[in-house]
Design a protein around this motif. Structure first.
Motif, PDB file in Angstrom:
ATOM      1  N   PHE A 138       6.025   7.807  19.743  1.00 40.81           N
ATOM      2  CA  PHE A 138       4.979   8.202  18.800  1.00 40.81           C
ATOM      3  C   PHE A 138       5.369   7.855  17.364  1.00 40.81           C
ATOM      4  CE2 PHE A 138       3.131  11.409  15.914  1.00 40.81           C
ATOM      5  CZ  PHE A 138       1.792  11.079  16.072  1.00 40.81           C
ATOM      6  N   VAL A 139       6.592   8.178  16.985  1.00 46.57           N
ATOM      7  CA  VAL A 139       7.042   7.886  15.618  1.00 46.57           C
ATOM      8  C   VAL A 139       6.993   6.383  15.353  1.00 46.57           C
ATOM      9  CG1 VAL A 139       8.990   7.991  14.035  1.00 46.57           C
ATOM     10  CG2 VAL A 139       8.417   9.978  15.442  1.00 46.57           C
ATOM     11  N   ASP A 140       7.393   5.577  16.320  1.00 45.24           N
ATOM     12  CA  ASP A 140       7.314   4.119  16.160  1.00 45.24           C
ATOM     13  C   ASP A 140       5.874   3.674  15.930  1.00 45.24           C
ATOM     14  OD1 ASP A 140      10.027   3.863  16.497  1.00 45.24           O
ATOM     15  OD2 ASP A 140       9.924   3.263  18.606  1.00 45.24           O
ATOM     16  N   ASP A 141       4.935   4.286  16.661  1.00 43.56           N
ATOM     17  CA  ASP A 141       3.522   3.940  16.490  1.00 43.56           C
ATOM     18  C   ASP A 141       3.029   4.318  15.098  1.00 43.56           C
ATOM     19  OD1 ASP A 141       3.296   2.887  19.019  1.00 43.56           O
ATOM     20  OD2 ASP A 141       2.550   4.745  19.923  1.00 43.56           O
ATOM     21  N   VAL A 142       3.450   5.486  14.614  1.00 43.09           N
ATOM     22  CA  VAL A 142       3.034   5.926  13.279  1.00 43.09           C
ATOM     23  C   VAL A 142       3.579   4.982  12.209  1.00 43.09           C
ATOM     24  CG1 VAL A 142       3.235   7.759  11.554  1.00 43.09           C
ATOM     25  CG2 VAL A 142       2.805   8.346  13.950  1.00 43.09           C
ATOM     26  N   ILE A 143       4.856   4.648  12.312  1.00 40.62           N
ATOM     27  CA  ILE A 143       5.463   3.739  11.335  1.00 40.62           C
ATOM     28  C   ILE A 143       4.783   2.374  11.368  1.00 40.62           C
ATOM     29  CG2 ILE A 143       7.588   2.490  10.772  1.00 40.62           C
ATOM     30  CD1 ILE A 143       9.149   4.948  11.732  1.00 40.62           C
ATOM     31  N   GLY A 144       4.411   1.929  12.575  1.00 41.41           N
ATOM     32  CA  GLY A 144       3.761   0.637  12.709  1.00 41.41           C
ATOM     33  C   GLY A 144       2.415   0.555  12.017  1.00 41.41           C
ATOM     34  N   LEU A 145       1.746   1.683  11.835  1.00 39.38           N
ATOM     35  CA  LEU A 145       0.449   1.680  11.145  1.00 39.38           C
ATOM     36  C   LEU A 145       0.602   1.469   9.642  1.00 39.38           C
ATOM     37  CD1 LEU A 145      -1.276   4.643  13.033  1.00 39.38           C
ATOM     38  CD2 LEU A 145      -1.808   2.208  13.266  1.00 39.38           C
ATOM     39  N   GLY A 146       1.750   1.832   9.090  1.00 41.30           N
ATOM     40  CA  GLY A 146       2.007   1.610   7.676  1.00 41.30           C
ATOM     41  C   GLY A 146       1.192   2.465   6.729  1.00 41.30           C
ATOM     42  N   LEU A 147       0.671   3.593   7.213  1.00 41.08           N
ATOM     43  CA  LEU A 147      -0.194   4.447   6.388  1.00 41.08           C
ATOM     44  C   LEU A 147       0.527   5.677   5.853  1.00 41.08           C
ATOM     45  CD1 LEU A 147      -3.432   4.380   8.607  1.00 41.08           C
ATOM     46  CD2 LEU A 147      -2.954   3.009   6.567  1.00 41.08           C
ATOM     47  N   TRP A 148       1.554   6.117   6.555  1.00 39.57           N
ATOM     48  CA  TRP A 148       2.210   7.371   6.205  1.00 39.57           C
ATOM     49  C   TRP A 148       3.709   7.165   5.979  1.00 39.57           C
ATOM     50  CZ3 TRP A 148      -1.405   7.210  10.297  1.00 39.57           C
ATOM     51  CH2 TRP A 148      -2.616   7.844  10.014  1.00 39.57           C
ATOM     52  N   HIS A 149       4.330   8.127   5.317  1.00 36.85           N
ATOM     53  CA  HIS A 149       5.770   8.101   5.124  1.00 36.85           C
ATOM     54  C   HIS A 149       6.479   7.979   6.485  1.00 36.85           C
ATOM     55  CE1 HIS A 149       4.765   9.087   1.145  1.00 36.85           C
ATOM     56  NE2 HIS A 149       5.074  10.375   1.095  1.00 36.85           N
ATOM     57  N   PRO A 150       7.678   7.420   6.515  1.00 37.57           N
ATOM     58  CA  PRO A 150       8.393   7.294   7.794  1.00 37.57           C
ATOM     59  C   PRO A 150       8.667   8.639   8.474  1.00 37.57           C
ATOM     60  CG  PRO A 150       9.387   5.892   6.134  1.00 37.57           C
ATOM     61  CD  PRO A 150       8.393   6.755   5.412  1.00 37.57           C
ATOM     62  N   TYR A 151       8.922   9.673   7.653  1.00 37.76           N
ATOM     63  CA  TYR A 151       9.216  10.979   8.227  1.00 37.76           C
ATOM     64  C   TYR A 151       8.150  11.990   7.818  1.00 37.76           C
ATOM     65  CZ  TYR A 151      13.908   9.152   9.144  1.00 37.76           C
ATOM     66  OH  TYR A 151      14.971   8.416   9.587  1.00 37.76           O
ATOM     67  N   MET A 183       0.845  -1.200   0.000  1.00 41.09           N
ATOM     68  CA  MET A 183       0.000   0.000   0.000  1.00 41.09           C
ATOM     69  C   MET A 183       0.880   1.250   0.000  1.00 41.09           C
ATOM     70  SD  MET A 183      -3.010   1.101   2.680  1.00 41.09           S
ATOM     71  CE  MET A 183      -1.873   1.190   4.067  1.00 41.09           C
ATOM     72  N   GLU A 184       0.518   2.210  -0.826  1.00 41.12           N
ATOM     73  CA  GLU A 184       1.289   3.447  -0.922  1.00 41.12           C
ATOM     74  C   GLU A 184       1.062   4.301   0.316  1.00 41.12           C
ATOM     75  OE1 GLU A 184       1.864   7.286  -3.909  1.00 41.12           O
ATOM     76  OE2 GLU A 184       0.493   5.644  -4.426  1.00 41.12           O
ATOM     77  N   THR A 185       2.143   4.789   0.910  1.00 39.60           N
ATOM     78  CA  THR A 185       2.021   5.627   2.096  1.00 39.60           C
ATOM     79  C   THR A 185       1.834   7.090   1.716  1.00 39.60           C
ATOM     80  OG1 THR A 185       4.434   5.808   2.228  1.00 39.60           O
ATOM     81  CG2 THR A 185       3.378   4.054   3.523  1.00 39.60           C
ATOM     82  N   LYS A 186       1.328   7.872   2.674  1.00 42.49           N
ATOM     83  CA  LYS A 186       0.929   9.250   2.408  1.00 42.49           C
ATOM     84  C   LYS A 186       1.813  10.242   3.165  1.00 42.49           C
ATOM     85  CE  LYS A 186      -3.160   8.436   4.044  1.00 42.49           C
ATOM     86  NZ  LYS A 186      -4.570   8.669   4.482  1.00 42.49           N
ATOM     87  N   PRO A 187       1.915  11.470   2.643  1.00 42.21           N
ATOM     88  CA  PRO A 187       2.641  12.517   3.379  1.00 42.21           C
ATOM     89  C   PRO A 187       1.840  12.969   4.595  1.00 42.21           C
ATOM     90  CG  PRO A 187       1.609  13.444   1.431  1.00 42.21           C
ATOM     91  CD  PRO A 187       1.391  11.956   1.354  1.00 42.21           C
ATOM     92  N   TRP A 188       2.547  13.513   5.591  1.00 48.23           N
ATOM     93  CA  TRP A 188       1.872  13.960   6.809  1.00 48.23           C
ATOM     94  C   TRP A 188       2.684  15.033   7.501  1.00 48.23           C
ATOM     95  CZ3 TRP A 188       3.815  12.333  11.884  1.00 48.23           C
ATOM     96  CH2 TRP A 188       4.978  11.537  11.810  1.00 48.23           C
ATOM     97  N   MET A 189       2.036  15.720   8.432  1.00 50.01           N
ATOM     98  CA  MET A 189       2.712  16.689   9.285  1.00 50.01           C
ATOM     99  C   MET A 189       2.621  16.198  10.725  1.00 50.01           C
ATOM    100  SD  MET A 189       1.722  20.439   7.737  1.00 50.01           S
ATOM    101  CE  MET A 189      -0.005  20.387   8.221  1.00 50.01           C
ATOM    102  N   LEU A 190       3.700  16.342  11.459  1.00 51.96           N
ATOM    103  CA  LEU A 190       3.697  15.988  12.879  1.00 51.96           C
ATOM    104  C   LEU A 190       3.405  17.246  13.684  1.00 51.96           C
ATOM    105  CD1 LEU A 190       6.219  13.714  14.745  1.00 51.96           C
ATOM    106  CD2 LEU A 190       5.337  15.803  15.801  1.00 51.96           C
ATOM    107  N   VAL A 191       2.358  17.172  14.498  1.00 53.25           N
ATOM    108  CA  VAL A 191       2.009  18.285  15.375  1.00 53.25           C
ATOM    109  C   VAL A 191       1.984  17.775  16.813  1.00 53.25           C
ATOM    110  CG1 VAL A 191       0.728  19.607  13.652  1.00 53.25           C
ATOM    111  CG2 VAL A 191      -0.467  17.844  14.969  1.00 53.25           C
ATOM    112  N   ALA A 192       2.336  18.644  17.750  1.00 51.60           N
ATOM    113  CA  ALA A 192       2.381  18.238  19.149  1.00 51.60           C
ATOM    114  C   ALA A 192       1.949  19.392  20.038  1.00 51.60           C
ATOM    115  CB  ALA A 192       3.782  17.772  19.538  1.00 51.60           C
ATOM    116  N   ASP A 193       1.304  19.037  21.138  1.00 54.08           N
ATOM    117  CA  ASP A 193       0.882  19.986  22.166  1.00 54.08           C
ATOM    118  C   ASP A 193       1.463  19.461  23.477  1.00 54.08           C
ATOM    119  OD1 ASP A 193      -0.345  21.807  23.797  1.00 54.08           O
ATOM    120  OD2 ASP A 193      -2.360  20.987  23.585  1.00 54.08           O
ATOM    121  N   ILE A 194       2.519  20.098  23.954  1.00 51.85           N
ATOM    122  CA  ILE A 194       3.308  19.546  25.050  1.00 51.85           C
ATOM    123  C   ILE A 194       3.191  20.446  26.270  1.00 51.85           C
ATOM    124  CG2 ILE A 194       5.567  18.653  25.698  1.00 51.85           C
ATOM    125  CD1 ILE A 194       6.178  18.979  22.566  1.00 51.85           C
ATOM    126  N   GLY A 195       2.469  19.950  27.275  1.00 62.80           N
ATOM    127  CA  GLY A 195       2.287  20.705  28.506  1.00 62.80           C
ATOM    128  C   GLY A 195       3.143  20.155  29.620  1.00 62.80           C
TER     129      GLY A 195
END
Length: 321
Positions: free
Chosen positions: A50-63, A1-13
């Protein structure tokens, strides 16, 4: 399956770090994870999880294509230390870890400001009625681990977000009861800012002061315990604590409205108040918001809105990109 581009956003309190995948094609948050700050020694540990979780889904580019971190501290340079946690964030290190993705750091309540400017009617509840003027400033405040404050200044059809540290202005009591609380807190902290009362730890501070003034022993030690006891009405000290909390919130919101001429409205966000809308509505917030002597009528016309949209900081971080 082709992966998609994405933006990483975070709200860190100071308590939680929330990360999200913002899908650029869908223009929507597609995946969100939250991590407790106390469970990770360093920010980079939570980011790596978080990045490991995203990569594990296989839906988006690694970075990610772009990164925006909304952080609970003043923004000054590439290495930031948090106000209410031991974490640090190094922008250059984060960018390198994420495949040299362009990385932006903004204040957490700057992100809230970006999000507030894009809210829909269903995203907020009106607490104090009034008319919002499109060409006037909007003030935003929100108790959480600390007390966040930001301002929206209208610029044509858009807004400019002005960050600040309004949570650290002096606490100004207005009656003998509040003066007694100030005296207790001054003995502990020396200087007392409004954040010492309008925050998670502030709830504990108010509760402890009320217990000492009543010559009683307080049963609860955490804001979660106090707010739960107040909601079910099992502890009169807890009930009074939240009554004081919302009265003070009304006073500070009124001060902000006067200082900024915020006839565009006041928005309340943050991690605490949206969970207790019932207690807020039943409190003396509106009375204290307007209780500014000769300027009562001025404040009577300004709307106050409680933001109920989830992941507000993540949407704001995405909007800033």
């Amino acid at each position: 399956m082709e992966t998609k581009p994405w933006m990483l956003v975070a709200d860190i309190g100071g308590t939680n770090a929330r990360f999200g995948v913002y899908d650029q094609a869908e223009e929507e948050l597609a995946f969100v994870k939250s991590y407790r700050v106390v469970e990770h020694q360093r920010f980079e540990e939570a980011l790596s999880h978080f990045v490991d979780d995203v990569i594990g889904l296989g839906l988006w580019h690694p970075y990610p294509m772009h990164v925006c971190l909304a952080v609970a501290c003043p923004i000054d340079g590439d290495l930031l230390s948090f106000t209410n946690s031991p974490w640090q964030v190094d922008r250059l290190l984060v960018s390198k870890f994420l495949g040299n993705a362009p990385t932006k750091l903004i204040n957490d309540f700057t992100a809230v400001g970006y999000a507030v400017s894009n809210l829909k009617l269903e995203d907020w509840l009106e607490i104090h009625p009034g008319e919002a003027f499109r060409d006037k400033p909007i003030a935003i405040l929100g108790p959480g681990t600390g007390l966040g404050v930001s301002t929206l200044i209208p610029l044509g059809e858009d807004y400019k977000v002005i960050e600040g540290e309004g949570g650290h202005v002096d606490f100004a009591p207005v009656d003998p009861h509040e003066i007694a609380i100030l005296e207790k807190l001054t003995a502990q902290f020396g200087r007392v800012s409004v954040e010492r009362l309008l925050s998670g730890s502030g709830i504990v501070n108010i509760y402890r002061c009320l217990a000492e003034l009543a010559h009683r022993e307080g049963h609860w030690k955490t804001p979660e315990e106090i707010t739960q006891a107040a909601r079910v009405g099992t502890d009169t000290l807890a009930v009074r604590t939240m009554q004081v909390f919302f009265r003070l919130l009304g006073s500070v919101a009124g001060d902000l409205a006067l200082t900024l001429g915020a006839k565009g409205g006041i928005y309340i966000a943050g991690g605490i108040v949206p969970r207790f809308a019932d207690l807020l509505v039943a409190s003396e917030f509106n009375y204290r918001f307007e209780a500014k002597g000769r300027f009562r009528e001025y404040l009577n016309t300004i709307p106050v809105r409680l933001v109920v949209k989830e992941n507000l900081g993540l949407y704001g971080a995405a909007a800033s990109l």
